[in-house]
Design a protein around this motif. Structure first.
Motif, PDB file in Angstrom:
ATOM      1  N   SER A  37      74.779  40.565  67.436  1.00 32.11           N
ATOM      2  CA  SER A  37      73.507  40.562  66.722  1.00 32.11           C
ATOM      3  C   SER A  37      72.391  40.748  67.732  1.00 32.11           C
ATOM      4  N   ALA A  38      71.569  41.737  67.506  1.00 32.16           N
ATOM      5  CA  ALA A  38      70.451  42.003  68.408  1.00 32.16           C
ATOM      6  C   ALA A  38      69.225  42.374  67.587  1.00 32.16           C
ATOM      7  N   ASP A  39      68.109  41.801  67.953  1.00 29.24           N
ATOM      8  CA  ASP A  39      66.851  42.156  67.295  1.00 29.24           C
ATOM      9  C   ASP A  39      66.253  43.332  68.056  1.00 29.24           C
ATOM     10  N   PRO A  40      66.248  44.518  67.465  1.00 32.01           N
ATOM     11  CA  PRO A  40      65.759  45.688  68.208  1.00 32.01           C
ATOM     12  C   PRO A  40      64.337  45.505  68.728  1.00 32.01           C
ATOM     13  N   ASN A  41      63.458  44.926  67.905  1.00 30.57           N
ATOM     14  CA  ASN A  41      62.071  44.677  68.314  1.00 30.57           C
ATOM     15  C   ASN A  41      61.466  45.903  68.987  1.00 30.57           C
TER      16      ASN A  41
ATOM     17  N   GLN B 209      68.984  50.207  80.498  1.00 31.97           N
ATOM     18  CA  GLN B 209      68.370  49.575  81.660  1.00 31.97           C
ATOM     19  C   GLN B 209      66.909  49.981  81.830  1.00 31.97           C
ATOM     20  N   VAL B 210      66.530  51.108  81.264  1.00 31.97           N
ATOM     21  CA  VAL B 210      65.145  51.571  81.384  1.00 31.97           C
ATOM     22  C   VAL B 210      64.438  51.630  80.037  1.00 31.97           C
ATOM     23  N   LEU B 211      65.151  51.330  78.949  1.00 32.72           N
ATOM     24  CA  LEU B 211      64.551  51.345  77.621  1.00 32.72           C
ATOM     25  C   LEU B 211      64.230  49.921  77.186  1.00 32.72           C
ATOM     26  N   PRO B 212      63.290  49.748  76.275  1.00 34.68           N
ATOM     27  CA  PRO B 212      62.925  48.392  75.858  1.00 34.68           C
ATOM     28  C   PRO B 212      64.044  47.735  75.062  1.00 34.68           C
ATOM     29  N   GLY B 213      64.181  46.418  75.201  1.00 38.35           N
ATOM     30  CA  GLY B 213      65.169  45.693  74.415  1.00 38.35           C
ATOM     31  C   GLY B 213      66.446  45.399  75.176  1.00 38.35           C
ATOM     32  N   ASP B 214      67.376  44.794  74.472  1.00 37.19           N
ATOM     33  CA  ASP B 214      68.668  44.388  75.022  1.00 37.19           C
ATOM     34  C   ASP B 214      69.530  45.621  75.302  1.00 37.19           C
ATOM     35  N   PRO B 215      70.117  45.749  76.501  1.00 34.88           N
ATOM     36  CA  PRO B 215      71.029  46.882  76.765  1.00 34.88           C
ATOM     37  C   PRO B 215      72.181  46.954  75.773  1.00 34.88           C
ATOM     38  N   GLY B 216      72.613  45.793  75.251  1.00 34.47           N
ATOM     39  CA  GLY B 216      73.680  45.795  74.255  1.00 34.47           C
ATOM     40  C   GLY B 216      73.291  46.546  72.997  1.00 34.47           C
ATOM     41  N   PHE B 217      72.003  46.499  72.626  1.00 32.43           N
ATOM     42  CA  PHE B 217      71.515  47.247  71.469  1.00 32.43           C
ATOM     43  C   PHE B 217      71.698  48.747  71.692  1.00 32.43           C
TER      44      PHE B 217
ATOM     45  N   GLY C 236      59.735  53.548  68.336  1.00 33.02           N
ATOM     46  CA  GLY C 236      61.065  53.243  68.846  1.00 33.02           C
ATOM     47  C   GLY C 236      62.170  54.095  68.247  1.00 33.02           C
ATOM     48  N   LEU C 237      62.001  54.514  66.990  1.00 30.79           N
ATOM     49  CA  LEU C 237      63.050  55.336  66.376  1.00 30.79           C
ATOM     50  C   LEU C 237      63.183  56.682  67.076  1.00 30.79           C
ATOM     51  N   LEU C 238      62.093  57.141  67.700  1.00 27.53           N
ATOM     52  CA  LEU C 238      62.195  58.379  68.485  1.00 27.53           C
ATOM     53  C   LEU C 238      63.109  58.164  69.690  1.00 27.53           C
ATOM     54  N   LEU C 239      63.040  56.956  70.283  1.00 27.86           N
ATOM     55  CA  LEU C 239      63.944  56.649  71.384  1.00 27.86           C
ATOM     56  C   LEU C 239      65.392  56.619  70.904  1.00 27.86           C
ATOM     57  N   CYS C 240      65.605  56.065  69.694  1.00 23.93           N
ATOM     58  CA  CYS C 240      66.965  56.030  69.135  1.00 23.93           C
ATOM     59  C   CYS C 240      67.495  57.445  68.933  1.00 23.93           C
ATOM     60  N   ALA C 241      66.639  58.319  68.375  1.00 22.07           N
ATOM     61  CA  ALA C 241      67.055  59.711  68.174  1.00 22.07           C
ATOM     62  C   ALA C 241      67.306  60.400  69.508  1.00 22.07           C
ATOM     63  N   GLY C 242      66.465  60.088  70.506  1.00 20.78           N
ATOM     64  CA  GLY C 242      66.667  60.681  71.830  1.00 20.78           C
ATOM     65  C   GLY C 242      67.984  60.256  72.446  1.00 20.78           C
ATOM     66  N   LEU C 243      68.324  58.963  72.306  1.00 18.43           N
ATOM     67  CA  LEU C 243      69.617  58.502  72.806  1.00 18.43           C
ATOM     68  C   LEU C 243      70.752  59.193  72.061  1.00 18.43           C
ATOM     69  N   GLY C 244      70.581  59.399  70.747  1.00 20.99           N
ATOM     70  CA  GLY C 244      71.593  60.112  69.971  1.00 20.99           C
ATOM     71  C   GLY C 244      71.778  61.535  70.463  1.00 20.99           C
ATOM     72  N   ALA C 245      70.660  62.211  70.772  1.00 16.65           N
ATOM     73  CA  ALA C 245      70.761  63.579  71.297  1.00 16.65           C
ATOM     74  C   ALA C 245      71.499  63.590  72.630  1.00 16.65           C
ATOM     75  N   LEU C 246      71.227  62.564  73.472  1.00 15.94           N
ATOM     76  CA  LEU C 246      71.921  62.468  74.751  1.00 15.94           C
ATOM     77  C   LEU C 246      73.424  62.253  74.528  1.00 15.94           C
ATOM     78  N   ALA C 247      73.758  61.427  73.542  1.00 19.91           N
ATOM     79  CA  ALA C 247      75.167  61.224  73.209  1.00 19.91           C
ATOM     80  C   ALA C 247      75.797  62.511  72.693  1.00 19.91           C
ATOM     81  N   GLY C 248      75.033  63.310  71.942  1.00 23.08           N
ATOM     82  CA  GLY C 248      75.535  64.601  71.479  1.00 23.08           C
ATOM     83  C   GLY C 248      75.858  65.526  72.629  1.00 23.08           C
TER      84      GLY C 248
END
Length: 599
Positions: free
Chosen positions: A242-246, A369-377, A251-263
């Protein structure tokens, strides 16, 4: 009546008469209830197979690495580098190569492409050998250090159980497919505790349709396996987290960016995998020896990072919740990727979901490590995005991650990441890691679902209304002359009232000439006893297509259902017009409010 006409009529009686189903949103019938009941049995079998597979993997792991004959789960983190760390995977690969060559070649690979191939090409029929040898070979592969998960093998094994059970009954290929996929979904549910994701995986990857007749039995099997799971495995999420993204508003742009990197990571791994497969193909030795060579690569990687060996569920937990060193995660990412690629490309037996979760999770954790929030998130987002991009199943990946962790607050970030990864991979790669192997065997697979345009169009919209006909009282000699010299190959025969009597073709005319002695007969007398395949104006065109296939007729008369009067004719060229209209809708682009126009 000629043999040709009688044959067509007999074929068309059921299709055009009482067998006509009422139109509705779905085509399900009472056989759905029978399949749902059978899915309970298949779901129980899939759950049992999952329990056996996990026990086999744990037993083999303990025997090989700890010298213990038990099923207590132990981490490979405590292993010390030794010569046995290299020898064990090589020995495991050699055993699998022998099993594949002298047992069944179907056990090679991670299982999902083989399941797809059985569905699309093999009539959803699997052999008992696969049901027995696949879990054994996977247990040997993973237990001797193979960097794989159990999900691919259990999908293959659960599917084989469903297929074998279905083969004891008089079922169609489509119904066998439903039970095969039900067994696969049940096995995945039992191992991961993810019934919704298992059903979505069935829809996005295995069923190649979304219909009640398949969706409901598969869901029943998954729910059945979920019911068995607390008694077979631990209850609750496999990786509680359980992690509170906060996150900030952007922030959703960062999520999409991480998704693109995973792609991009997914695309790179896919390319490397099939490049290594090509390299194995060029080796001057039999493919039976390839898994042993792959095992050598696994063992050498294990000397560098022992935690890269085996399933690695403990690694996933640490990425989500543990405190790790950056150097350790980088080493794990590189070693796991290399030994997974080498081992999988060698044709050994093992799954892809757990390795993809680790590889995507490690990349997300490092980015965290460089993005906001818990690395586990960010690790969880990387896991799901890697899965969605590689398997081309974004919805499955979103729900899979949520069910694995039990944290529904992650829904929107996961959706952003998985869709971005999916978009990148479908634009960069024509085939996925699951379908490329099938394509290389000369089979084309499309995974795009759409509504059949023939199901949306009524016969009255496309039929030809001005139909050239022959009167039923026309003498045979005159009818022969018209049929041989007329511009059509087939003519409807009608009475004075317009009621359809039959159909006459040039082949009929030739048969009448050869037969001779028919000067006193009318054309109606020759065709009126035929049971004609006919359509009605309110029928959907898909029914006419089925009627044409069943009877071998290229032209189907359209009659008024109340009076039997001929009201039109539908030919193959009319069907092509529908297809052309669909193509235009896809390809023609037009602005209805062009720039500069003022209203």
């Amino acid at each position: 009546m000629t043999a040709n006409t009688a044959e067509a009529g007999a074929s068309g009686t059921v299709a055009s008469g009482a067998g006509r189903r009422p139109l509705g949103d779905f085509t399900a019938d009472r056989r759905l209830l029978m399949l749902a009941a059978m899915a309970v049995v298949v779901g129980s079998g899939g759950a049992g197979a999952a329990w056996v597979l996990i026990r086999l993997i744990t037993l083999t792991t303990n025997l090989v690495w700890f010298g213990r004959f038990d099923v207590v789960s132990r981490s490979l983190e405590t292993l010390s580098p030794s010569a046995w760390m290299v020898a064990a995977p090589v020995l495991g690969g050699l055993i699998i190569g022998l099993m594949a060559r002298f047992g069944s070649e179907k056990i090679r690979g991670h299982g999902i492409p083989e399941a797809i191939e059985a569905i699309l090409i093999g009539g959803s029929r699997m052999s008992p050998k696969v049901a027995v040898l696949k879990p054994i070979s996977s247990a040997i592969s993973i237990g001797t250090g193979g960097p794989f998960g159990a999900e691919g093998p259990i999908i293959m094994t659960g599917g084989a159980i469903g297929s074998l059970f279905a083969q004891f009954f008089h079922l169609s290929a489509a119904e066998r497919k439903t039970l095969l996929v039900a067994g696969a979904a049940a096995g995945m549910t039992a191992i991961f505790g993810t019934p919704v994701a298992a059903v979505l995986l069935a829809v996005e990857l295995l069923l190649f349709e979304w219909r009640p007749r398949s969706f409901i039995p598969v869901a029943v099997a998954a729910v059945t396996a979920a019911g068995w799971r607390p008694g077979l495995f631990d209850a609750g999420p496999l990786f509680p987290f359980s992690a509170d993204p906060n996150l900030p508003w952007w922030g959703l742009l960062l999520c999409a960016g991480l998704g693109a990197l995973a792609g991009l990571q997914s695309g790179l791994l896919t390319k490397l995998l099939y490049g290594l497969e090509d390299a194995f193909e060029r080796l001057p030795i039999h493919w039976m020896w390839w898994p042993a060579l792959g095992g050598l690569g696994v063992g050498l990687g294990g000397l560098v990072e022992p935690r890269a060996l085996g399933v690695g569920y403990d690694v996933i937990r640490d990425l989500l919740t543990g405190h790790l060193l950056v150097q350790a995660v980088v080493t794990l990412l590189v070693v796991k990727a290399l030994i997974w690629l080498v081992a999988l490309s060698s044709g050994t037996s093992g799954g892809v979901l757990a390795p993809l979760l680790i590889l995507g999770g490690a990349m997300g954790w490092l980015a965290g490590q460089v993005l906001p929030g818990d690395p586990g998130f960010w690790a969880l987002l990387g896991m799901a995005a890697m899965l969605g991009g590689t398997m081309r199943s974004p919805l499955t990946s979103v729900i899979f991650a949520i069910e694995l962790t039990g944290d529904w607050r992650m829904l929107t970030p996961l959706l952003a990441a998985c869709v971005a990864a999916y978009a990148v991979t479908v634009l960069l790669l024509k085939r996925s890691i699951l379908t490329e192997k099938i394509a290389r065997r000369g089979r084309h697979i499309t995974r795009e679902y759409g509504v059949d345009p023939y199901e949306l169009v009524r016969v009255s919209e496309v039929m030809v209304e001005a139909v050239d006909t022959l009167p039923g009282d026309l003498p045979i000699p005159q009818a022969v002359a018209v049929l041989q010299q007329g511009r059509h190959r087939v003519y409807p025969i009608v009475e004075a009232s317009g009621r359809l009597v039959g159909m006459a073709s040039r082949a009929d005319a030739l048969a009448w000439r050869v037969e001779g002695g028919l000067e006193t007969q009318t054309v109606a007398e020759r065709v009126s006893d035929a049971a004609l395949p006919v359509a009605h104006p309110d029928d959907v065109v898909a029914r006419v297509v089925a009627l044409m296939l069943a009877t071998g007729q290229g032209r189907i008369p359209v009659t008024d259902p109340a009076t039997g009067r001929l009201v039109g004719l539908l030919a193959r060229k009319d069907l092509l017009r529908i297809h052309a209209g669909t193509s235009r809708a896809e390809e023609e682009r037009q602005a209805y409010f062009p720039a500069g126009r003022r209203g």
